[in-house]
Each structure stands twice: as C-alpha cells, then as structure tokens.
Motif scaffolding. Structure first.
Motif, mmCIF file in Angstrom:
data_model
loop_
_atom_site.group_PDB
_atom_site.id
_atom_site.type_symbol
_atom_site.label_atom_id
_atom_site.label_comp_id
_atom_site.label_asym_id
_atom_site.label_seq_id
_atom_site.Cartn_x
_atom_site.Cartn_y
_atom_site.Cartn_z
ATOM 1 N N GLU A 107 -3.435 15.063 -4.693
ATOM 2 C CA GLU A 107 -3.394 15.527 -6.299
ATOM 3 C C GLU A 107 -2.113 15.263 -7.106
ATOM 4 O OE1 GLU A 107 -4.036 19.986 -8.353
ATOM 5 O OE2 GLU A 107 -4.448 19.631 -6.275
ATOM 6 N N ARG A 108 -0.939 15.174 -6.227
ATOM 7 C CA ARG A 108 0.265 15.043 -7.047
ATOM 8 C C ARG A 108 0.222 13.492 -7.457
ATOM 9 N NH1 ARG A 108 5.361 18.769 -5.324
ATOM 10 N NH2 ARG A 108 4.364 20.690 -5.611
ATOM 11 N N VAL A 114 -1.532 7.325 -9.549
ATOM 12 C CA VAL A 114 -1.977 6.458 -8.205
ATOM 13 C C VAL A 114 -3.099 7.147 -7.604
ATOM 14 C CG1 VAL A 114 -1.114 6.196 -5.834
ATOM 15 C CG2 VAL A 114 0.521 6.358 -7.723
ATOM 16 N N ASP A 115 -4.192 6.258 -7.770
ATOM 17 C CA ASP A 115 -5.535 6.816 -7.033
ATOM 18 C C ASP A 115 -5.705 6.554 -5.643
ATOM 19 O OD1 ASP A 115 -8.149 7.735 -7.073
ATOM 20 O OD2 ASP A 115 -8.981 6.040 -7.890
ATOM 21 N N GLU A 120 -9.530 6.804 2.468
ATOM 22 C CA GLU A 120 -8.637 5.927 2.690
ATOM 23 C C GLU A 120 -7.523 6.185 3.425
ATOM 24 O OE1 GLU A 120 -8.542 3.343 -1.696
ATOM 25 O OE2 GLU A 120 -7.920 5.393 -1.576
ATOM 26 N N VAL A 121 -6.941 7.624 3.313
ATOM 27 C CA VAL A 121 -6.040 8.165 4.305
ATOM 28 C C VAL A 121 -6.591 8.158 5.704
ATOM 29 C CG1 VAL A 121 -4.572 9.834 4.839
ATOM 30 C CG2 VAL A 121 -4.830 9.268 2.420
ATOM 31 N N ALA A 122 -7.641 8.668 5.844
ATOM 32 C CA ALA A 122 -8.390 8.756 7.079
ATOM 33 C C ALA A 122 -8.618 7.413 7.890
ATOM 34 C CB ALA A 122 -9.724 9.417 7.072
ATOM 35 N N SER A 123 -8.854 6.288 6.989
ATOM 36 C CA SER A 123 -8.887 5.167 7.525
ATOM 37 C C SER A 123 -7.363 4.502 8.022
ATOM 38 C CB SER A 123 -9.544 4.189 6.495
ATOM 39 O OG SER A 123 -9.630 2.911 6.993
ATOM 40 N N LEU A 140 -0.925 3.692 1.064
ATOM 41 C CA LEU A 140 -0.460 3.376 -0.184
ATOM 42 C C LEU A 140 -0.139 1.829 0.007
ATOM 43 C CD1 LEU A 140 1.778 6.068 -1.098
ATOM 44 C CD2 LEU A 140 -0.050 5.255 -2.402
ATOM 45 N N VAL A 141 0.425 1.423 1.260
ATOM 46 C CA VAL A 141 0.499 0.112 1.493
ATOM 47 C C VAL A 141 -0.630 -0.916 1.401
ATOM 48 C CG1 VAL A 141 1.257 -1.716 3.151
ATOM 49 C CG2 VAL A 141 2.705 0.289 2.835
ATOM 50 N N THR A 142 -1.751 -0.457 2.031
ATOM 51 C CA THR A 142 -3.009 -0.969 1.987
ATOM 52 C C THR A 142 -3.494 -1.091 0.757
ATOM 53 O OG1 THR A 142 -3.441 -0.191 4.243
ATOM 54 C CG2 THR A 142 -5.542 -0.920 2.728
ATOM 55 N N LYS A 143 -3.349 -0.015 -0.124
ATOM 56 C CA LYS A 143 -3.823 -0.235 -1.444
ATOM 57 C C LYS A 143 -3.104 -1.005 -2.565
ATOM 58 C CE LYS A 143 -6.396 2.663 -4.346
ATOM 59 N NZ LYS A 143 -7.838 3.314 -3.964
#
Length: 292
Positions: A107-108, A114-115, A120-123, A140-143
């Motif tokens: 949420e922050r 930053v969406d 994505e975190v679980a992956s 965040l790196v993957t994104k």
C-alpha cells in the motif's frame, strides 16, 4: 574443523534450496553448518537429508524475530523441539505478522507510484512461509523498479524509508525462556550490529545471561574488528559462548560467503554441552545433530 552457525535457505530469505545450501557448505570446506531460517523450521528435513548425503554435520536452528525495549533483535535458537506448544505458537504469530506486513508495504509503495502485487511478491518468495522484505525487494528487481536488493532497501524498505512498515515480533526475554523450555539454547545474532546495540549494552547482556541466554554471535560481518574485541571481553565477563558465522543468504546478501566467519571448536563444544543440559532439563524430544 570449520563451523558456520548462521545461514539461510530459500525457505526464508536465502536464494538456495536447503539441499543446495548444504552442498555449497560442504563444497566450501565447512565441517559443520547451522541452518537458521527466519521464524520457521520448514527447511530442517531437506537440509538433514542432504547433510547425510554429503557427510556434513548439521545443526538445526531458527533465527527468531524478537523485540527488546522497542528495538528489533534477532535470536538464534539451536536444537529446540519444534513441536513445543509455546515455541510453535509464537513462531506462528510472528509468521502471521510477516504475512500481514506485506500488504501494508504494498500500500505504501502504491502511494509512491510503484505498482506491485501480492502475487508478484509470492512469486519472488517461492511462496515461503517466512515472507519478508527481501522478497519484496526481489519482486521490485524483477519488476525493473530497482537494480538489486540493496537499492530496494535504500530507497524503500529500510527503517526511515517511505515504504517501511514495522513488524510483529516476539518478546526477547520471553523467547529466551521459551527456547530453553523447548530444550534448546539461544544466541543473540549480530548483537552490536545495526540498531540492536542501543538496547543490548554490556549490562543488558549480563542480565539476559542470567535469564538463560547462552551466547552471542561475535564474529559477524556487521561487527568491525574493534567491536568484536569489545564483545569478546563482555562474553568472557558474563561466561557467554562466543560464536562466529557468515549469515549467508546465497545471492541475496553480498559479502556473507559461507565460512567468512567461523566458530571456534571449543566454543562449539560449549554450545553443544549447554544444549544437552537444556534438553535434559526440558525432558522433551529435541532434534539430534546430523553428524558427519
């Protein structure tokens, strides 16, 4: 004998499966490894099987997220009975806090433009039970938002940064007692690294020793040489076991290669002797070492 008593697998925030971690430890010339994933024992069985295959002595451990006087403190628990009701329930509470922290951080991040999604975190985490900030950093790196974990923490996830959210943690004093009741022994991880030193001065370490703390991790990359010298003196004064460890996370933490710091064999024997005494006092079926 080369002994490393603090290492993480991908079951928490390392990047190697437990078996891969064990094989890497053996290949690096270690004789003894403790697997100490954050707040979970889910890596123990796989690591034990691999240790028997490669002829490595494995110490089953946990790095428990605790808090003392408002500061986060990491407590290494070695050879406790994982089915002990109080230990089990407290670890579940910490893991639940980890899970609830993720959406709060997302949420922050969203408010910062930053969406990132929970999927994505679980992956990125491999759906581990012990999801933490390193997995958010990996997502965040993957994104493509950041280059690496370090940048993710520096920009968003460290205390004081815009996406940081405090976490649920167990009470340190209570957890030292619980680990002992579960037949294990406890060692403070990197006690004078990061912000923990503010609440773990020499007098406090003595008080914790009187309450059942077994040792302190002295040789750690977060401790410069003068700090290690001071901590050794404190350990001698309070009769605390001194350990040394890599705090290895695979590719997830730079400069923490397996065996970069090790535990003296005499101190290791002291730790095992304390564990035998704790097991006898508890009367519980605590895990044996996997002995090479």
């Amino acid at each position: 004998m080369r002994i490393d008593l603090h290492a993480h697998s991908s079951v928490s925030d390392g990047t190697q499966r437990p078996a891969e971690l064990v094989r890497a430890a053996a290949a690096s010339g270690l004789d003894v490894l403790a697997i100490t994933d954050h707040d979970t024992t889910d890596s123990w069985d796989e690591a034990a099987r691999a240790a028997r295959e490669v002829g490595l002595t494995l110490v089953r451990g946990i790095e428990i997220s605790t808090v003392h006087r408002g500061r986060g403190v990491h407590l290494l628990a070695y050879l406790p009975d994982p089915t002990h009701p109080a230990l089990h329930s407290r670890l579940l509470a910490v893991l639940a806090g980890r899970a609830s922290r993720v959406p709060a951080i997302l949420e922050r991040l969203s408010a910062l433009g930053v969406d990132l999604t929970e999927e994505e975190v679980a992956s990125a985490s491999g759906r581990t039970a012990a999801t933490g900030r390193p997995h958010l950093a990996d997502a965040l790196v993957t994104k493509g938002v950041v280059r690496d974990r370090r940048e993710a923490f520096d920009r968003f996830l460290n205390p004081g940064r815009p996406a940081y959210v405090d976490r649920t943690a167990a009470d340190l004093v209570d957890m030292i007692t619980v680990v002992a009741d579960a037949g294990g022994v406890s060692v403070l991880a990197h006690p004078w690294g990061r912000s923990a030193r503010q609440v773990l001065d020499a007098a406090t370490l003595g008080e914790l020793r009187a309450l059942g703390l077994t040792g302190i991790e002295v040789d750690h990359e977060d401790h410069p040489r003068p700090v290690r010298h001071e901590l050794r003196a404190v350990a001698r004064h309070h009769d605390l076991v001194v350990t040394g460890s890599s705090d290895h996370h695979g590719l997830g933490k730079v400069g923490h290669e397996l065996g970069c710091n090790t535990t003296d064999p005499h101190e290791y024997e002291r730790l095992l002797a304390a564990a035998e005494e704790a097991a006898a006092r508890s009367g519980r079926a605590v895990p044996d070492l996997v002995v090479a």
